[in-house]
Write an enzyme that holds these catalytic residues in place. Structure first.
Site, PDB file in Angstrom:
ATOM      1  N   GLN A   1      61.825  -9.723  17.494  1.00 25.99           N
ATOM      2  CA  GLN A   1      61.179  -8.484  17.939  1.00 25.99           C
ATOM      3  C   GLN A   1      60.107  -8.069  16.948  1.00 25.99           C
ATOM      4  O   GLN A   1      60.286  -8.237  15.741  1.00 25.99           O
ATOM      5  CB  GLN A   1      62.228  -7.374  18.102  1.00 25.99           C
ATOM      6  CG  GLN A   1      62.449  -6.469  16.909  1.00 25.99           C
ATOM      7  CD  GLN A   1      63.295  -7.112  15.806  1.00 25.99           C
ATOM      8  OE1 GLN A   1      63.524  -8.314  15.786  1.00 25.99           O
ATOM      9  NE2 GLN A   1      63.726  -6.297  14.870  1.00 25.99           N
TER      10      GLN A   1
ATOM     11  N   HIS B   1      71.803   0.484  16.394  1.00 24.95           N
ATOM     12  CA  HIS B   1      70.752  -0.276  17.099  1.00 24.95           C
ATOM     13  C   HIS B   1      70.526  -1.631  16.411  1.00 24.95           C
ATOM     14  O   HIS B   1      70.484  -2.674  17.055  1.00 24.95           O
ATOM     15  CB  HIS B   1      69.463   0.555  17.102  1.00 24.95           C
ATOM     16  CG  HIS B   1      68.239  -0.199  17.501  1.00 24.95           C
ATOM     17  ND1 HIS B   1      67.884  -0.399  18.812  1.00 24.95           N
ATOM     18  CD2 HIS B   1      67.292  -0.833  16.758  1.00 24.95           C
ATOM     19  CE1 HIS B   1      66.768  -1.104  18.862  1.00 24.95           C
ATOM     20  NE2 HIS B   1      66.387  -1.380  17.628  1.00 24.95           N
TER      21      HIS B   1
ATOM     22  N   TYR C   1      56.831  -4.119  26.349  1.00 29.77           N
ATOM     23  CA  TYR C   1      56.877  -2.820  27.020  1.00 29.77           C
ATOM     24  C   TYR C   1      56.672  -1.710  25.997  1.00 29.77           C
ATOM     25  O   TYR C   1      57.050  -1.851  24.835  1.00 29.77           O
ATOM     26  CB  TYR C   1      58.185  -2.608  27.802  1.00 29.77           C
ATOM     27  CG  TYR C   1      59.474  -2.812  27.026  1.00 29.77           C
ATOM     28  CD1 TYR C   1      59.969  -4.084  26.793  1.00 29.77           C
ATOM     29  CD2 TYR C   1      60.215  -1.725  26.555  1.00 29.77           C
ATOM     30  CE1 TYR C   1      61.159  -4.279  26.119  1.00 29.77           C
ATOM     31  CE2 TYR C   1      61.412  -1.904  25.878  1.00 29.77           C
ATOM     32  CZ  TYR C   1      61.869  -3.191  25.655  1.00 29.77           C
ATOM     33  OH  TYR C   1      63.045  -3.388  24.970  1.00 29.77           O
ATOM     34  N   PRO C   2      56.058  -0.616  26.450  1.00 29.86           N
ATOM     35  CA  PRO C   2      55.921   0.545  25.568  1.00 29.86           C
ATOM     36  C   PRO C   2      57.101   1.485  25.746  1.00 29.86           C
ATOM     37  O   PRO C   2      57.735   1.477  26.810  1.00 29.86           O
ATOM     38  CB  PRO C   2      54.627   1.198  26.064  1.00 29.86           C
ATOM     39  CG  PRO C   2      54.546   0.863  27.515  1.00 29.86           C
ATOM     40  CD  PRO C   2      55.303  -0.435  27.721  1.00 29.86           C
ATOM     41  N   MET C   3      57.402   2.265  24.726  1.00 28.26           N
ATOM     42  CA  MET C   3      58.523   3.209  24.855  1.00 28.26           C
ATOM     43  C   MET C   3      58.319   4.482  24.023  1.00 28.26           C
ATOM     44  O   MET C   3      57.534   4.510  23.083  1.00 28.26           O
ATOM     45  CB  MET C   3      59.851   2.541  24.486  1.00 28.26           C
ATOM     46  CG  MET C   3      59.997   2.168  23.033  1.00 28.26           C
ATOM     47  SD  MET C   3      61.691   1.662  22.651  1.00 28.26           S
ATOM     48  CE  MET C   3      62.573   3.226  22.648  1.00 28.26           C
ATOM     49  N   ASP C   4      59.063   5.501  24.415  1.00 25.53           N
ATOM     50  CA  ASP C   4      59.107   6.782  23.693  1.00 25.53           C
ATOM     51  C   ASP C   4      60.544   7.079  23.307  1.00 25.53           C
ATOM     52  O   ASP C   4      61.473   6.528  23.888  1.00 25.53           O
ATOM     53  CB  ASP C   4      58.698   7.932  24.640  1.00 25.53           C
ATOM     54  CG  ASP C   4      57.199   8.037  24.842  1.00 25.53           C
ATOM     55  OD1 ASP C   4      56.443   7.468  24.050  1.00 25.53           O
ATOM     56  OD2 ASP C   4      56.814   8.705  25.824  1.00 25.53           O
ATOM     57  N   LYS C   5      60.707   8.008  22.391  1.00 23.23           N
ATOM     58  CA  LYS C   5      62.025   8.607  22.152  1.00 23.23           C
ATOM     59  C   LYS C   5      61.979  10.001  22.789  1.00 23.23           C
ATOM     60  O   LYS C   5      61.025  10.771  22.545  1.00 23.23           O
ATOM     61  CB  LYS C   5      62.295   8.720  20.646  1.00 23.23           C
ATOM     62  CG  LYS C   5      62.496   7.361  19.945  1.00 23.23           C
ATOM     63  CD  LYS C   5      63.938   6.920  19.946  1.00 23.23           C
ATOM     64  CE  LYS C   5      64.152   5.525  19.371  1.00 23.23           C
ATOM     65  NZ  LYS C   5      64.140   5.471  17.920  1.00 23.23           N
TER      66      LYS C   5
HETATM   67  C1  VOV Z   1      66.075  -8.725  18.130  1.00 23.69           C
HETATM   68  C2  VOV Z   1      66.560  -7.546  18.240  1.00 23.69           C
HETATM   69  C3  VOV Z   1      66.314  -6.310  17.433  1.00 23.69           C
HETATM   70  C4  VOV Z   1      66.666  -6.046  16.127  1.00 23.69           C
HETATM   71  C5  VOV Z   1      67.358  -6.977  15.139  1.00 23.69           C
HETATM   72  C6  VOV Z   1      66.240  -4.707  15.831  1.00 23.69           C
HETATM   73  C7  VOV Z   1      66.475  -4.062  14.602  1.00 23.69           C
HETATM   74  C8  VOV Z   1      65.880  -2.839  14.300  1.00 23.69           C
HETATM   75  C9  VOV Z   1      66.034  -2.150  13.036  1.00 23.69           C
HETATM   76  C10 VOV Z   1      66.918  -2.634  11.899  1.00 23.69           C
HETATM   77  C11 VOV Z   1      65.270  -1.018  13.080  1.00 23.69           C
HETATM   78  C12 VOV Z   1      65.124   0.061  11.987  1.00 23.69           C
HETATM   79  C13 VOV Z   1      64.258  -0.386  10.872  1.00 23.69           C
HETATM   80  C14 VOV Z   1      62.902  -0.866  11.311  1.00 23.69           C
HETATM   81  O1  VOV Z   1      62.724  -2.087  11.286  1.00 23.69           O
HETATM   82  O2  VOV Z   1      62.070  -0.053  11.715  1.00 23.69           O
HETATM   83  C15 VOV Z   1      64.599  -1.010  14.356  1.00 23.69           C
HETATM   84  C16 VOV Z   1      63.671  -0.056  14.751  1.00 23.69           C
HETATM   85  C17 VOV Z   1      63.234   0.069  16.053  1.00 23.69           C
HETATM   86  N1  VOV Z   1      63.595  -0.721  17.123  1.00 23.69           N
HETATM   87 FE1  VOV Z   1      64.691  -2.382  17.070  1.00 23.69          FE
HETATM   88  N2  VOV Z   1      65.632  -4.181  16.948  1.00 23.69           N
HETATM   89  C18 VOV Z   1      65.656  -5.122  17.953  1.00 23.69           C
HETATM   90  C19 VOV Z   1      65.216  -5.004  19.262  1.00 23.69           C
HETATM   91  C20 VOV Z   1      64.669  -3.826  19.745  1.00 23.69           C
HETATM   92  C21 VOV Z   1      64.429  -3.536  21.132  1.00 23.69           C
HETATM   93  C22 VOV Z   1      64.762  -4.451  22.279  1.00 23.69           C
HETATM   94  C23 VOV Z   1      63.880  -2.300  21.213  1.00 23.69           C
HETATM   95  C24 VOV Z   1      63.539  -1.527  22.483  1.00 23.69           C
HETATM   96  C25 VOV Z   1      64.654  -0.522  22.789  1.00 23.69           C
HETATM   97  C26 VOV Z   1      65.335  -0.777  24.081  1.00 23.69           C
HETATM   98  O3  VOV Z   1      66.400  -0.158  24.309  1.00 23.69           O
HETATM   99  O4  VOV Z   1      64.857  -1.552  24.923  1.00 23.69           O
HETATM  100  C27 VOV Z   1      63.720  -1.810  19.877  1.00 23.69           C
HETATM  101  C28 VOV Z   1      63.129  -0.608  19.559  1.00 23.69           C
HETATM  102  C29 VOV Z   1      62.996  -0.189  18.245  1.00 23.69           C
HETATM  103  C30 VOV Z   1      62.211   0.953  17.859  1.00 23.69           C
HETATM  104  C31 VOV Z   1      61.373   1.810  18.823  1.00 23.69           C
HETATM  105  C32 VOV Z   1      62.352   1.120  16.499  1.00 23.69           C
HETATM  106  C33 VOV Z   1      61.708   2.217  15.641  1.00 23.69           C
HETATM  107  C34 VOV Z   1      62.537   3.455  15.795  1.00 23.69           C
HETATM  108  C35 VOV Z   1      62.160   4.629  14.946  1.00 23.69           C
HETATM  109  O5  VOV Z   1      62.562   5.751  15.329  1.00 23.69           O
HETATM  110  O6  VOV Z   1      61.468   4.466  13.931  1.00 23.69           O
HETATM  111  N3  VOV Z   1      64.242  -2.739  19.009  1.00 23.69           N
HETATM  112  N4  VOV Z   1      65.013  -2.112  15.086  1.00 23.69           N
END
Ligand code: VOV
Length: 249
Positions: free
Chosen positions: A185, A172, A145-149
């Site tokens: 992911q 998160h 899925y695509p997403m925004d902040k």
């Molecule tokens: C398996 C699960 C999982 C794990 C371990 C995880 C971990 C992490 C870490 C440690 C970091 C930060 C460093 C990086 O790696 O960028 C991120 C970053 C990010 N994530 Fe994440 N995320 C997961 C899973 C995970 C999901 C399910 C989603 C969707 C959100 C949801 O509500 O549906 C998501 C989104 C994001 C996004 C959009 C970013 C970038 C944000 C930004 O502003 O730059 N993410 N994520």
């Protein structure tokens, strides 16, 4: 102005969703259908060679529901190569029976919110490289899925300070880590490339873990306050045998 986070950017990524025009496909003879499937599998085998040479990666899934029938997630070192793969796919006989359903262009992205800055080049770090240039898992299930902040009133992600955003991302990450070994992911950044800001690609051998993870994240402040989401796609892994069965009439 708030400080923009530095991103590390890896392979370019195309999510390509297609429907199958079954009515036209059924008009072909069995021999013509077999030939088209074989030609297609030849292309897929070439993609495997690219993957083994660590010059890209791909995932091939059937999609459940009416949004699409097939999904190709393709990673390549340049946007040009990504385009070439797309054109190669479009030139196959089978593609005459594909109807475009959705596509998404992005680049594998790691933000530096939680990374340690010890002065070394992160692009030389083997762990970082494995995240930026991943060999896509051949997990049984896939979710995209695509997403925004959000940028609204008090809930404007882009007006927060670096420290505030870092704290949110830490929380998160903590939730995400609970799914280690269950869900993998791959976050791809698409600002300037496509209609949303990120693509979220999830891989698992237990399809229910997608629902559990996404639901749990909804309660985490960064998703609850700032997350805006597009359409969800979920599907099952295809190999040559499963694909041949799928295309059988
Ligand atoms: C398996 C699960 C999982 C794990 C371990 C995880 C971990 C992490 C870490 C440690 C970091 C930060 C460093 C990086 O790696 O960028 C991120 C970053 C990010 N994530 Fe994440 N995320 C997961 C899973 C995970 C999901 C399910 C989603 C969707 C959100 C949801 O509500 O549906 C998501 C989104 C994001 C996004 C959009 C970013 C970038 C944000 C930004 O502003 O730059 N993410 N994520």
């Amino acid at each position: 102005m708030s400080e923009a986070v530095q991103t590390l950017d890896g392979w370019y990524c195309l999510h390509d969703f297609r429907k199958i025009d079954w009515t036209s496909w059924k008009q072909l003879s069995e021999a013509e259908r077999n030939e088209a499937v074989q030609e297609f599998e030849h292309m897929l085998n070439n993609w495997h060679v690219v993957e083994e040479g660590e010059k890209g990666s791909h995932a091939f899934y059937s999609i459940v529901g009416q949004k699409a029938d097939l999904m190709f997630m393709i990673l390549r070192p340049t946007m040009d190569e990504l385009n070439e793969v797309e054109t190669e796919l479009n030139k196959t006989t089978l593609a005459d029976f594909f109807i475009p359903a959705y596509s998404y262009v992005s680049v594998v992205e790691l933000s530096s919110y939680l990374g340690k800055d010890d002065g070394s080049d992160p692009y030389e770090n083997p762990y970082v490289r494995s995240r930026l240039y991943p060999n896509l898992p051949k997990s049984k299930y896939f979710c995209f899925y695509p997403m925004d902040k959000r940028r609204q009133g008090n809930d404007n992600w882009y007006m927060l300070s670096m420290e505030e955003r870092r704290d949110f991302m830490r929380s998160h990450g903590e939730i995400g880590r609970k799914y280690a070994g269950k869900v993998k992911q791959i976050i791809t950044g698409s600002v300037g490339f496509d209609d949303w800001e990120w693509g979220v690609s999830l891989f698992s051998d237990d399809v229910l873990q997608f629902k559990k993870l996404v639901y749990e994240m909804r309660f985490d402040e960064v998703s609850a306050r700032f997350g805006e989401f597009g359409s969800f796609f979920v599907g099952n892994l295809l190999d040559n045998d499963k694909f041949e069965k799928m295309m059988e009439i």
